[in-house]
Design a protein around this motif. Structure first.
Motif, PDB file in Angstrom:
ATOM      1  N   GLU A   1      58.900  51.646  46.799  1.00  0.00           N
ATOM      2  CA  GLU A   1      58.251  52.437  47.855  1.00  0.00           C
ATOM      3  C   GLU A   1      57.183  53.380  47.334  1.00  0.00           C
ATOM      4  O   GLU A   1      56.335  53.828  48.109  1.00  0.00           O
TER       5      GLU A   1
ATOM      6  N   ASP B   1      52.501  47.158  47.832  1.00  0.00           N
ATOM      7  CA  ASP B   1      51.955  45.946  47.218  1.00  0.00           C
ATOM      8  C   ASP B   1      51.617  46.282  45.762  1.00  0.00           C
ATOM      9  O   ASP B   1      50.679  47.053  45.502  1.00  0.00           O
TER      10      ASP B   1
ATOM     11  N   MET C   1      58.637  51.812  53.456  1.00  0.00           N
ATOM     12  CA  MET C   1      57.728  50.658  53.502  1.00  0.00           C
ATOM     13  C   MET C   1      57.391  50.218  52.072  1.00  0.00           C
ATOM     14  O   MET C   1      56.791  50.992  51.322  1.00  0.00           O
TER      15      MET C   1
ATOM     16  N   ALA D   1      57.679  44.139  47.134  1.00  0.00           N
ATOM     17  CA  ALA D   1      58.435  44.015  48.390  1.00  0.00           C
ATOM     18  C   ALA D   1      59.874  43.562  48.155  1.00  0.00           C
ATOM     19  O   ALA D   1      60.820  44.178  48.658  1.00  0.00           O
TER      20      ALA D   1
END
Ligand code: AMP
Length: 124
Positions: A105, A4, A1, A100
Motif C-alpha cells: 500500500e 503499482d 489500495m 497488488a
C-alpha cells in the motif's frame, strides 16, 4: 489500495515524508542506510517497519537498482534491529509486500518485522 510497483518513485509517499520528518514517527533505529519505526496498525505484539533511506518503490526496485552498499547496509540493519529486540532465540518474521498480489500500500520499500509472539501460519 495496492500500489503499482512499476511506477516511478513518488516523493510524496507517506514514508518519504516520515524520512524527511514531515510526518511524525517514533524512531526505533536509524543509520546511514535504514530507518525503523513502529507500524501504526500493529499486526503482532511487535511490528516494526524498516525502510531504506534511498528512494526505492519496492523490493523489486531495490533488488534491481540499489548499490551493493545500500543492500548490505539495509539487510544488516534489519538483522541488527531483530537482535536488539531479543528476537533471534524466540524467532520472528520478515515480510515485504510487492504490488497488488502482495498487498503493498505504500510505494517506498518497507520490510515488516513481526515478533514477540508465535506468528502462526505464513499465509492465512
Ligand atoms: P504494506 O501493505 O506492506 O504497504 O504496509 C503498509 C504499512 O504501513 C501498514 O502496515 C500500515 O499500518 C503502515 N503505515 C501506514 N502509515 C503509517 C504511518 N504513518 N506510520 C506507521 N505505519 C504506517
Amino acid at each position: 489500495m495496492p500500489i503499482d510497483p512499476t511506477l516511478p518513485y513518488d516523493d510524496d509517499n507517506i514514508f518519504a515524508k516520515i524520512l524527511r520528518g514531515e510526518i511524525p514517527s517514533t524512531r526505533i533505529y536509524e543509520d546511514e542506510w535504514a530507518y525503523a519505526f513502529p507500524d501504526i496498525n500493529p499486526q503482532a505484539k511487535l511490528h516494526i517497519l524498516v525502510i531504506p533511506k534511498g528512494k526505492y518503490v519496492s523490493w523489486d526496485d531495490f533488488s534491481a537498482r540499489a548499490s551493493v552498499e545500500e543492500i548490505a547496509g539495509f539487510v544488516r540493519a534489519v538483522g541488527h534491529i531483530a537482535r536488539e529486540h531479543g528476537l533471534v532465540e524466540p524467532g520472528y518474521r520478515l515480510l515485504a509486500n510487492v504490488g497488488a498480489h502482495g498487498g503493498q500500500e505504500v510505494p517506498h520499500l518497507h520490510v515488516h518485522l513481526f515478533g514477540g509472539q508465535p506468528l502462526g501460519r505464513m499465509i492465512a
